[in-house]
Design a protein around this motif. Sequence first.
Motif, PDB file in Angstrom:
ATOM      1  N   GLU A  73      15.522 -33.308 -23.219  1.00 23.44           N
ATOM      2  CA  GLU A  73      15.731 -32.580 -21.924  1.00 23.44           C
ATOM      3  C   GLU A  73      15.788 -33.438 -20.283  1.00 23.44           C
ATOM      4  N   SER A  74      16.992 -33.787 -19.965  1.00 20.63           N
ATOM      5  CA  SER A  74      16.798 -34.401 -18.824  1.00 20.63           C
ATOM      6  C   SER A  74      16.111 -33.762 -17.713  1.00 20.63           C
ATOM      7  N   PRO A  75      15.812 -34.089 -16.829  1.00 18.70           N
ATOM      8  CA  PRO A  75      15.677 -33.222 -15.188  1.00 18.70           C
ATOM      9  C   PRO A  75      16.895 -32.832 -15.048  1.00 18.70           C
ATOM     10  N   PRO A  76      16.608 -31.367 -13.442  1.00 18.30           N
ATOM     11  CA  PRO A  76      15.227 -30.806 -13.657  1.00 18.30           C
ATOM     12  C   PRO A  76      14.680 -30.368 -14.507  1.00 18.30           C
ATOM     13  N   TRP A  77      13.467 -30.213 -14.997  1.00 22.79           N
ATOM     14  CA  TRP A  77      13.003 -29.207 -15.972  1.00 22.79           C
ATOM     15  C   TRP A  77      12.519 -27.895 -15.651  1.00 22.79           C
ATOM     16  N   GLN A  78      13.281 -26.813 -15.970  1.00 23.53           N
ATOM     17  CA  GLN A  78      13.032 -25.924 -15.466  1.00 23.53           C
ATOM     18  C   GLN A  78      12.885 -23.778 -16.086  1.00 23.53           C
ATOM     19  N   GLY A  79      12.222 -25.167 -17.528  1.00 21.54           N
ATOM     20  CA  GLY A  79      11.149 -23.560 -18.102  1.00 21.54           C
ATOM     21  C   GLY A  79      12.704 -23.687 -19.186  1.00 21.54           C
ATOM     22  N   PRO A  80      11.856 -21.812 -19.735  1.00 23.84           N
ATOM     23  CA  PRO A  80      11.891 -22.090 -20.912  1.00 23.84           C
ATOM     24  C   PRO A  80      14.189 -21.716 -21.230  1.00 23.84           C
ATOM     25  N   PRO A 136       8.722 -12.592 -26.145  1.00 19.52           N
ATOM     26  CA  PRO A 136       9.884 -13.511 -26.339  1.00 19.52           C
ATOM     27  C   PRO A 136      10.523 -14.794 -26.495  1.00 19.52           C
ATOM     28  N   LEU A 137       9.597 -16.422 -26.313  1.00 22.68           N
ATOM     29  CA  LEU A 137       9.520 -16.744 -27.074  1.00 22.68           C
ATOM     30  C   LEU A 137       9.415 -17.320 -28.144  1.00 22.68           C
ATOM     31  N   LEU A 138       9.168 -16.137 -28.935  1.00 23.06           N
ATOM     32  CA  LEU A 138       9.633 -16.140 -30.453  1.00 23.06           C
ATOM     33  C   LEU A 138      10.386 -14.939 -30.383  1.00 23.06           C
ATOM     34  N   GLY A 139      11.496 -15.370 -31.528  1.00 22.69           N
ATOM     35  CA  GLY A 139      12.513 -14.312 -31.628  1.00 22.69           C
ATOM     36  C   GLY A 139      13.743 -15.019 -32.182  1.00 22.69           C
ATOM     37  N   ILE A 140      15.180 -13.880 -32.440  1.00 22.24           N
ATOM     38  CA  ILE A 140      15.823 -14.888 -33.038  1.00 22.24           C
ATOM     39  C   ILE A 140      16.983 -14.866 -31.995  1.00 22.24           C
ATOM     40  N   TYR A 141      17.714 -14.632 -31.634  1.00 22.21           N
ATOM     41  CA  TYR A 141      18.878 -15.027 -30.510  1.00 22.21           C
ATOM     42  C   TYR A 141      20.538 -15.468 -31.127  1.00 22.21           C
ATOM     43  N   LEU A 150      25.679 -14.188 -20.707  1.00 20.60           N
ATOM     44  CA  LEU A 150      24.609 -13.304 -19.390  1.00 20.60           C
ATOM     45  C   LEU A 150      23.445 -14.260 -19.055  1.00 20.60           C
ATOM     46  N   LEU A 151      22.986 -14.959 -19.671  1.00 26.81           N
ATOM     47  CA  LEU A 151      21.985 -15.730 -19.838  1.00 26.81           C
ATOM     48  C   LEU A 151      22.588 -17.088 -18.471  1.00 26.81           C
ATOM     49  N   ARG A 152      23.980 -17.244 -18.628  1.00 25.11           N
ATOM     50  CA  ARG A 152      24.213 -18.477 -17.782  1.00 25.11           C
ATOM     51  C   ARG A 152      24.616 -17.523 -15.829  1.00 25.11           C
ATOM     52  N   GLN A 153      25.165 -16.222 -16.471  1.00 19.73           N
ATOM     53  CA  GLN A 153      25.104 -15.804 -15.049  1.00 19.73           C
ATOM     54  C   GLN A 153      23.794 -15.287 -14.226  1.00 19.73           C
ATOM     55  N   GLN A 154      22.673 -15.117 -15.350  1.00 17.96           N
ATOM     56  CA  GLN A 154      21.431 -15.007 -14.751  1.00 17.96           C
ATOM     57  C   GLN A 154      20.894 -16.560 -13.654  1.00 17.96           C
ATOM     58  N   ARG A 161      14.058 -15.970 -15.551  1.00 13.09           N
ATOM     59  CA  ARG A 161      12.643 -14.459 -15.780  1.00 13.09           C
ATOM     60  C   ARG A 161      13.246 -13.967 -17.096  1.00 13.09           C
ATOM     61  N   TRP A 162      13.177 -14.204 -18.737  1.00 11.47           N
ATOM     62  CA  TRP A 162      13.178 -14.252 -19.860  1.00 11.47           C
ATOM     63  C   TRP A 162      13.461 -12.851 -19.966  1.00 11.47           C
ATOM     64  N   LEU A 163      12.401 -12.242 -19.301  1.00  9.42           N
ATOM     65  CA  LEU A 163      12.231 -10.530 -19.743  1.00  9.42           C
ATOM     66  C   LEU A 163      13.216 -10.029 -19.356  1.00  9.42           C
ATOM     67  N   ARG A 164      13.823 -10.438 -17.777  1.00  4.00           N
ATOM     68  CA  ARG A 164      15.070  -9.460 -16.834  1.00  4.00           C
ATOM     69  C   ARG A 164      16.373  -9.848 -17.976  1.00  4.00           C
ATOM     70  N   TRP A 165      16.450 -11.327 -19.225  1.00  4.10           N
ATOM     71  CA  TRP A 165      17.671 -11.688 -19.165  1.00  4.10           C
ATOM     72  C   TRP A 165      17.461  -9.930 -20.612  1.00  4.10           C
TER      73      TRP A 165
END
Length: 195
Positions: A73-80, A136-141, A150-154, A161-165
Amino acid sequence: MRSDGLTACVFSGGASERMGRDKALLSHPSGGLWLPTLVDHLRALQLPVLVVSRHQSHQALLHGRPQVQVMLESPPWQGPLRALERVLAVDSGYPLLVAPVDMPLLTPAVLQQLIDDWQTDPQRVAVADDGERLQPLLGIYPSGAPFQPLLRQQLQQDDRRWLRWLDRIPHQTVRLPAAALRNVNAPADLAALEA
């Protein structure tokens, strides 16, 4: 590749600030190191594995393992959630089994249970539940709509916030053994694990 198109995606790019050292390189209770052990568990399920990381050392560590690719991953690193957006396909048909490197007690059997439950309704996310909260970091998406748009929009609204998505997309929870989902983030967690 499996007939269901499933690929595993390991998130291993965090700064490990609370732990004070790279969690991926910690000694695993069964021997070896956390990152290669998780990758090998996923490979045992006949899954191709994509490791998302900012660390060059992870690429060297996994070099030569069949069906394993490391995406630096190249920066900026902005979380999972931002990392997921970088790998989740725009088109449907490319589901990802997402797993964090800091759940060292995951086993192939637990991962298979997640897959089995997801396969009962593969048009929805299957997210791990330890009995007290979602993991939520363990799941099948699944990929494609509505998940990826919806992910891109958020993220365009700078909301990571993963749970918001998750609240906005079709999902089911999968109850898994709490011990296997133990998240080890800090030295105290590691000491408890080793004890």
